[in-house]
Design a protein around this motif. Sequence first.
Motif, mmCIF file in Angstrom:
data_model
loop_
_atom_site.group_PDB
_atom_site.id
_atom_site.type_symbol
_atom_site.label_atom_id
_atom_site.label_comp_id
_atom_site.label_asym_id
_atom_site.label_seq_id
_atom_site.Cartn_x
_atom_site.Cartn_y
_atom_site.Cartn_z
ATOM 1 N N MET A 140 1.492 17.772 -1.517
ATOM 2 C CA MET A 140 2.576 16.453 0.140
ATOM 3 C C MET A 140 3.096 17.551 0.096
ATOM 4 O O MET A 140 4.528 17.986 -0.424
ATOM 5 C CB MET A 140 3.841 15.538 -1.025
ATOM 6 N N ASN A 141 2.986 18.637 1.066
ATOM 7 C CA ASN A 141 3.563 19.798 1.758
ATOM 8 C C ASN A 141 4.478 19.408 3.231
ATOM 9 O O ASN A 141 4.279 18.328 4.459
ATOM 10 C CB ASN A 141 2.375 20.711 2.128
ATOM 11 N N LEU A 154 6.496 16.537 8.517
ATOM 12 C CA LEU A 154 6.770 16.522 9.274
ATOM 13 C C LEU A 154 5.683 16.041 10.949
ATOM 14 O O LEU A 154 5.743 15.492 11.252
ATOM 15 C CB LEU A 154 6.034 18.455 10.546
ATOM 16 N N GLN A 155 4.435 15.895 10.314
ATOM 17 C CA GLN A 155 3.122 14.432 10.898
ATOM 18 C C GLN A 155 3.330 13.214 11.303
ATOM 19 O O GLN A 155 3.119 12.855 12.245
ATOM 20 C CB GLN A 155 1.901 15.420 10.578
ATOM 21 N N GLU A 180 -3.943 11.056 -3.150
ATOM 22 C CA GLU A 180 -5.241 12.075 -2.947
ATOM 23 C C GLU A 180 -4.796 13.717 -3.199
ATOM 24 O O GLU A 180 -5.317 14.607 -2.694
ATOM 25 C CB GLU A 180 -5.546 11.788 -1.358
ATOM 26 N N ALA A 181 -3.289 14.040 -2.856
ATOM 27 C CA ALA A 181 -2.862 14.609 -2.731
ATOM 28 C C ALA A 181 -2.565 16.045 -4.124
ATOM 29 O O ALA A 181 -3.402 17.113 -4.611
ATOM 30 C CB ALA A 181 -1.323 15.412 -1.974
ATOM 31 N N ARG A 182 -2.369 14.735 -5.117
ATOM 32 C CA ARG A 182 -2.657 15.211 -6.733
ATOM 33 C C ARG A 182 -4.448 15.820 -6.829
ATOM 34 O O ARG A 182 -4.452 16.329 -8.006
ATOM 35 C CB ARG A 182 -2.117 14.276 -7.373
ATOM 36 N N GLY A 183 -4.902 14.702 -6.301
ATOM 37 C CA GLY A 183 -6.749 14.915 -6.390
ATOM 38 C C GLY A 183 -6.846 14.640 -8.154
ATOM 39 O O GLY A 183 -6.816 13.801 -8.575
ATOM 40 N N GLU A 207 -13.014 15.454 5.862
ATOM 41 C CA GLU A 207 -13.224 16.136 7.115
ATOM 42 C C GLU A 207 -12.691 17.382 6.518
ATOM 43 O O GLU A 207 -10.612 17.155 6.631
ATOM 44 C CB GLU A 207 -12.769 15.875 8.362
ATOM 45 N N VAL A 208 -12.319 19.206 6.778
ATOM 46 C CA VAL A 208 -11.421 19.863 6.952
ATOM 47 C C VAL A 208 -10.954 19.600 7.937
ATOM 48 O O VAL A 208 -9.105 20.104 7.378
ATOM 49 C CB VAL A 208 -12.048 20.866 7.156
ATOM 50 N N ARG A 209 -11.054 19.600 9.430
ATOM 51 C CA ARG A 209 -10.287 20.066 10.398
ATOM 52 C C ARG A 209 -8.646 18.278 9.898
ATOM 53 O O ARG A 209 -7.691 18.575 11.237
ATOM 54 C CB ARG A 209 -10.969 19.388 11.864
ATOM 55 N N PHE A 210 -9.143 17.005 9.305
ATOM 56 C CA PHE A 210 -8.266 15.444 8.596
ATOM 57 C C PHE A 210 -7.237 16.626 8.125
ATOM 58 O O PHE A 210 -6.302 16.398 7.552
ATOM 59 C CB PHE A 210 -8.499 14.898 8.557
ATOM 60 N N GLY A 211 -8.003 17.208 6.872
ATOM 61 C CA GLY A 211 -7.633 17.465 5.592
ATOM 62 C C GLY A 211 -6.834 15.994 4.367
ATOM 63 O O GLY A 211 -7.588 15.317 5.009
ATOM 64 N N ILE A 212 -6.050 16.341 3.717
ATOM 65 C CA ILE A 212 -5.325 15.397 2.901
ATOM 66 C C ILE A 212 -5.113 14.876 3.648
ATOM 67 O O ILE A 212 -4.499 12.814 3.664
ATOM 68 C CB ILE A 212 -4.904 16.318 1.520
ATOM 69 N N PHE A 213 -3.346 14.975 3.881
ATOM 70 C CA PHE A 213 -2.252 14.358 5.022
ATOM 71 C C PHE A 213 -2.622 13.254 6.105
ATOM 72 O O PHE A 213 -2.222 11.838 6.059
ATOM 73 C CB PHE A 213 -0.888 15.096 5.458
#
Lengths: 599, 194
Positions: free
Chosen positions: A1-2, A7-8, A336-339, A359-365
């Motif tokens: 959780m970055n 911010l997003q 999902e961030a914890r994996g 997808e890489v362009r969306f990422g976890i968050f």
Amino acid sequence: MNSSGWLQLAVFIGALALVTKPIGLYLVQVLDAKGRTWLDPVLQPLERLTYRIMGVDAAKEHDWRRYTLAMLLFSLASCVSTYAILRLQHLLPLNPQGLGPLSPDLAFNTAVSFTTNTNWQSYSGESTMSYLSQMVALTLHNFVSASVGIGIAAALVRAVSRHSAKTIGNFWVDLVRTTYFLLLPLCLVFAVVLVSQGMIQNFKPYTKARLVEPIKVSVEKKNDKGEIVLGADSGPVMEEQIVVEQLIVQGPMASQVAIKMLGTNGGGYANANAAHPYENPTPLSNFLQMLSIFAIGSGLTYYLGRMTKNQAHGWSVWGAMMTLFLAGVLVCWWAEARGNPVHQSLGIAALDGNMEGKEVRFGIFKSALFATITTDASCGAVNAMHDSFTAIGGVVPLFNMELGEVVIGGVGAGLYGMLVFVVLAVFIAGLMVGRTPEYLGKKIHAYDVKMAMLSLLVLTLSILGFTAWAAVSPWGLAGLNNTGPHGLSEILYAYSSATANNGSAFAGLTANTPWYNTTLGLAMLTGRFLMIVPIMALAGSLVQKKISPPSAGTFPVSGGTFIILLIGTVLLIGALNFLPVLALGPIVEHFLTAQGHLF
Amino acid sequence: MDAFLTHLRAAVLGTLVLAVVTCGAYPLVVWGIAQAFFRDKADGSLILDKDGTVRGSRLIGQGFMGAIYFHPRPSAAGANGYDAANSGGSNLGPTSRKLADAIKDRVAAYRAENGLKETDTVPADAVTASGSGLDPHISPRNAELQAPRVAKARGLALEKVLAEIHAHTDPAGLGFLGEPGVNVLRLNLALDGR
């Protein structure tokens, strides 16, 4: 959780809050037969012509029975026409890939699915639907099922705000005005913005691209007649083949995707839906798609406040929704961030989270946020495969749907669903203090509470009943892609999604069988119409009531106490109904994952 | 009965009129604007060779296996992966043995190809399938780990390959939306000098 995720999230909520009031004010004009908008010079002639062709007297309002009858007949007529197009698509134009007709059960499932604003897809878009089927049979419902939902919500709000009256609006006027004045202009702008991000909009046949590096694959050998050749061990004989070409899907996608999002339909043009690079090309298109799912539903809460002359009530309903939304996002994001500990023990970097199906362009968050939004609303578009979420990450979309999708919710459907919970909340508050419950000055009687409960119990019965049936039937188990508790989750997710008219899936389930197509079709019809009819009866009862002035004993329907009571009611009913089955599926799976137990 | 017939008539005719407007006029207007202002994108962001042959789309991933190429993510689209008319994910869940076995094999292959130690962690995107099966991107870390292998196979300086990675990284939207990604097809084409 970055920090970029936080911010997003803040930007998303801020943007949603900003569009809520303007859309709400615009809705007030659209949902008033005599309302004025700046599009009147262009659209009013079209509106009048439409009424003339349909033979509708726009000045005449309906009572709840007439309104419901008109809604049901319209849904039937449009559903039948879609069924016909899907069955006959091989004979109709705009079919450059020469795709064949749909089977009767798949055409039934799909026609019902789009009519009910579910957009469950037992099929894979690019290999099943001709351009005509996509553009006409499906897109028509993307528009009108959204307008129907908004109309029902408006009718209920009118019933709350009027007193000692009989009529709750004219269905045809709501349908036409919402489609022309609200959805069409928004979609036109949105579709062009989506094309600017890379979404396709053409009528060309699928593109054949010559691969940069041809790939060697092993395929089943076929003889001249196209039959698979069997070897001595009666298994198929494999042969090496060089693939030199990539066939790339084309078609009129942007016009369909714009309404798929704004109308909370969610039915993908391509099988991978909003995960497909054409259907969601950039992080910006992803952000706008998420915002568009919530935009109209959020505006409707402002409309509620405006119409009932109690803006604090509208914002309080919005506040309750946003609280539930935030809780969902944070749980899903965390999980999902914890994996997945099993995968991390195999060497995957723990910091990367669970990327299977994302997808890489969306990422976890952005995948977790999208999953929460699409199931808070009855959208059902996905930008990541929910089936591959971690157990707890997958509970969030599942539970969101089982709560009845009242967190912003589907356009219209979210508001009328939440108003049912509001009626129950004031009823519970009334019981606690020993007074006749009141909602905005109207006394709530046994009949009203019965209708409210009926609309909720129908959903529970459909979800749990069909899930139980499929889970003990050979036809139900035959479709599973995963075994163990995850298999139960796949079935539960399917009937939750169908009944809640969501349309997303634990997509491993092979649902294109006569049994699944039919039972899911029935679940969708139940979830849409058997819920709407009691709600319309409730509207019919509310509109006749007198409004008594507030007294010292009136329970206020705004402010912190009300928000907490409303959230509590939603969670209480959802938890009582569904925690047992969730314990057997995703919750037990969570503990098995922690132990490294595989199936 | 009268009311029923009036409503039925309105339902049938309403379906027709709304279909003409929302399914005829609306997509055609979008098509007209899209083709006039964003023709390249509306037609699929295709990459053409010098002789006009279509080699792929900037947005759609392709499979690569050779040592001289950067490798994309594993793909579950179609029987052989990267089937751009059959998008989709594996849909295997968190307790799937099939998925865990596949990841185990991919991790071993990735370490062997790129000369990583047994204790080195592998980027998640390198060993998991995307949702679409057509993900055009890999993470920057994944690309950087593959760079020495590609540089060696092509006889190029590592710095040149890293510079190409940088040049083909799509940034996060508006600087903060989503995640940056390296476009594999465009990177490989650039290395091929096309």
